[in-house]
Design an enzyme around this catalytic site. Structure first.
Site, short mmCIF file in Angstrom:
data_model
loop_
_atom_site.label_atom_id
_atom_site.label_comp_id
_atom_site.label_asym_id
_atom_site.label_seq_id
_atom_site.Cartn_x
_atom_site.Cartn_y
_atom_site.Cartn_z
N PHE A 102 0.83 -1.19 0.00
CA PHE A 102 0.00 0.00 0.00
C PHE A 102 0.87 1.25 0.00
O PHE A 102 1.75 1.40 0.85
CB PHE A 102 -0.92 0.01 1.22
CG PHE A 102 -1.87 1.18 1.25
CD1 PHE A 102 -2.97 1.21 0.41
CD2 PHE A 102 -1.64 2.26 2.08
CE1 PHE A 102 -3.84 2.29 0.41
CE2 PHE A 102 -2.50 3.35 2.09
CZ PHE A 102 -3.61 3.36 1.26
N GLN A 158 -5.20 0.05 9.37
CA GLN A 158 -4.38 0.99 10.15
C GLN A 158 -4.17 0.55 11.59
O GLN A 158 -3.41 1.17 12.32
CB GLN A 158 -5.00 2.39 10.11
CG GLN A 158 -4.94 3.06 8.74
CD GLN A 158 -3.52 3.30 8.28
OE1 GLN A 158 -2.69 2.40 8.30
NE2 GLN A 158 -3.23 4.52 7.86
N THR A 208 -16.97 -8.99 11.20
CA THR A 208 -17.22 -9.87 10.06
C THR A 208 -16.35 -11.12 10.19
O THR A 208 -15.20 -11.05 10.62
CB THR A 208 -16.94 -9.16 8.73
OG1 THR A 208 -15.59 -8.69 8.72
CG2 THR A 208 -17.88 -7.97 8.56
N GLY A 213 -20.10 -15.46 8.33
CA GLY A 213 -21.08 -14.39 8.49
C GLY A 213 -20.60 -13.24 9.35
O GLY A 213 -19.47 -12.77 9.22
N GLY A 240 -15.70 -6.73 2.35
CA GLY A 240 -15.99 -6.08 3.64
C GLY A 240 -16.51 -4.67 3.47
O GLY A 240 -17.37 -4.23 4.24
N ASP A 241 -16.00 -3.96 2.48
CA ASP A 241 -16.47 -2.59 2.22
C ASP A 241 -17.93 -2.61 1.76
O ASP A 241 -18.74 -1.76 2.17
CB ASP A 241 -15.60 -1.91 1.17
CG ASP A 241 -14.15 -1.78 1.61
OD1 ASP A 241 -13.90 -1.79 2.83
OD2 ASP A 241 -13.28 -1.69 0.73
#
Length: 316
Positions: A102, A158, A208, A213, A240-241
Site C-alpha cells: 500500500f 491501520q 465480520t 457471516g 468487507g467494504d
C-alpha cells in the site's frame, strides 16, 4: 493481479527470514478502489447519496467523474499538489490468499481536512471514519464527538500502525465499531486491560467472520448472522467494504441490526462475485429476491420498504 498457484506452496518454513519471491501472475488489471470510495459506491448503488471526504492526488479527475456519475458527492475531497492518490497493489492466489503493498501518497495530507468545516450546519446521519492517515482518523473522531455527530469507527488496516492509546482515542464513543475477526483480536490485544472499558463505550461492535457471516455485540447480547450460502468468489477484495455499505445504509434507515447485517452480507456477496471492488450493480427487485432466498420474508420485506421509501424521496 492473480497468481494461478498457492502462496503457501512457495514458502519454505526454515527460510522465511530470507524470503525472496517473485510470482509470475496472470495479467494486470487496474481498478478504482479505496475503502471510503468502495463504501460510498455501495451506498450510492442502494440509492443513498453519500459525501466522500479524503485526500487525493491530481490523478483523481477521471475517478472523481466516475464516482459522481454513480451518485457520490466528491465536493469535499482535498486534492494534493504534490502526491499521487493512494495505491493498493494486490496479488491473489487460487485460495483467495493475498499479498499486497500500500502506497499512502496523498492520504498523508488527510489530517489537513477540517471535518467540522465539511459538515457545517447540515444534519448528518452518520460519519464513517475508515482507515486513513491515523492522525486524521483520530482528529475526525474527535470532531464528531465535539459536534455530537454519530460516527462509525472502521480502523481496518491501520490497526497495525496504531498504538493502544491511539486506538482508544479513535473508537471511544463510536456508535459502531467495524472490524473483521483478526482485526478485532488485534485491537483487543493492543488495548490490553483497557479493552473492556473502551468497548463498553461503543454502541455496537460488528465483527465480520468471512464465510461464517457476522457477529454483532449490542446491549449486552450477541447476535450472529450467517453469510449468504453458495456465493461465488471471483475476487474477495472489497467484500468487507460492500458489507459496510449495506449495513450502514440499513441502520441509518432504521432497520434492525440483524436485518441491516443481512443486507450487508448480500452486498458483500455481490462484491466478491465480481472482479474489482466497484464492478457489481444493485438491482432493487433482484436484491429483494436474493434476500428473501437467503434470509426469509421478514428481512426482504423490511429492506424492500426502505428501498421504496428512498426511491420515492429521491423522485420527489
Amino acid at each position: 493481479m492473480t497468481f494461478p498457484g498457492r502462496f503457501a506452496e512457495q514458502l519454505i518454513a526454515d527460510r522465511l527470514h530470507t524470503v525472496s519471491l517473485s510470482f509470475l501472475v496472470d495479467g494486470l488489471v487496474v481498478r478504482d478502489g479505496g475503502v471510503a470510495a468502495n463504501i460510498a459506491y455501495g451506498m450510492a448503488q442502494l440509492g443513498m447519496p453519500p459525501t466522500l471526504v479524503g485526500a487525493v492526488g491530481p490523478d483523481f479527475a477521471d475517478y472523481r467523474s466516475r464516482l459522481e456519475r454513480h451518485g457520490v458527492d466528491c465536493g469535499s475531497v482535498l486534492t494534493s499538489r504534490s502526491s499521487y492518490t493512494a495505491r493498493f497493489v494486490c496479488t491473489t492466489d487460487q485460495d483467495s490468499c493475498q499479498i499486497a503493498s500500500f502506497y499512502p501518497g496523498a492520504m498523508a495530507e488527510a489530517a489537513d481536512i477540517d471535518l467540522a468545516a465539511v459538515i457545517g450546519s447540515e444534519p448528518v446521519d452518520l460519519a464513517v471514519i475508515g482507515p486513513d492517515d491515523p492522525v486524521a482518523m483520530r482528529r475526525h473522531a474527535a470532531a464528531c464527538r465535539r459536534l455530537g455527530v454519530p460516527f462509525a469507527a472502521d480502523p481496518s488496516q491501520q490497526l497495525a500502525r496504531m498504538s493502544g492509546p491511539d486506538i482508544a482515542d479513535f473508537v471511544t464513543g463510536a456508535r459502531y465499531l467495524l472490524t473483521n475477526e483478526y482485526e478485532y483480536d488485534l485491537l483487543c490485544g493492543k488495548l490490553g486491560g483497557a479493552g473492556a472499558t473502551v468497548l463498553d463505550a461503543v454502541g455496537v461492535v460488528v465483527t465480520t467472520l468471512a464465510e461464517d457471516g457476522v457477529r454483532i455485540r449490542a446491549g449486552g447480547g450477541i447476535t450472529r448472522i450467517p453469510a449468504v450460502t453458495g456465493a461465488s468468489v471471483v475476487d474477495p477484495t472489497g467484500g468487507g467494504d460492500a458489507f459496510r455499505a449495506g449495513f450502514l445504509y440499513g441502520v441509518t434507515h432504521g432497520l434492525l441490526l440483524d436485518v441491516a447485517a443481512a443486507l450487508g452480507c448480500q452486498m458483500g456477496a455481490y462484491a466478491i462475485g465480481a472482479p474489482g471492488t466497484q464492478e457489481y450493480r444493485v438491482v432493487p427487485d433482484r436484491l429483494v429476491a436474493n434476500l428473501s432466498d437467503a434470509y426469509g420474508r421478514r428481512v426482504s420485506a423490511a429492506v424492500a420498504e426502505v428501498l421504496t421509501s428512498c426511491a420515492a424521496a429521491a423522485a420527489g
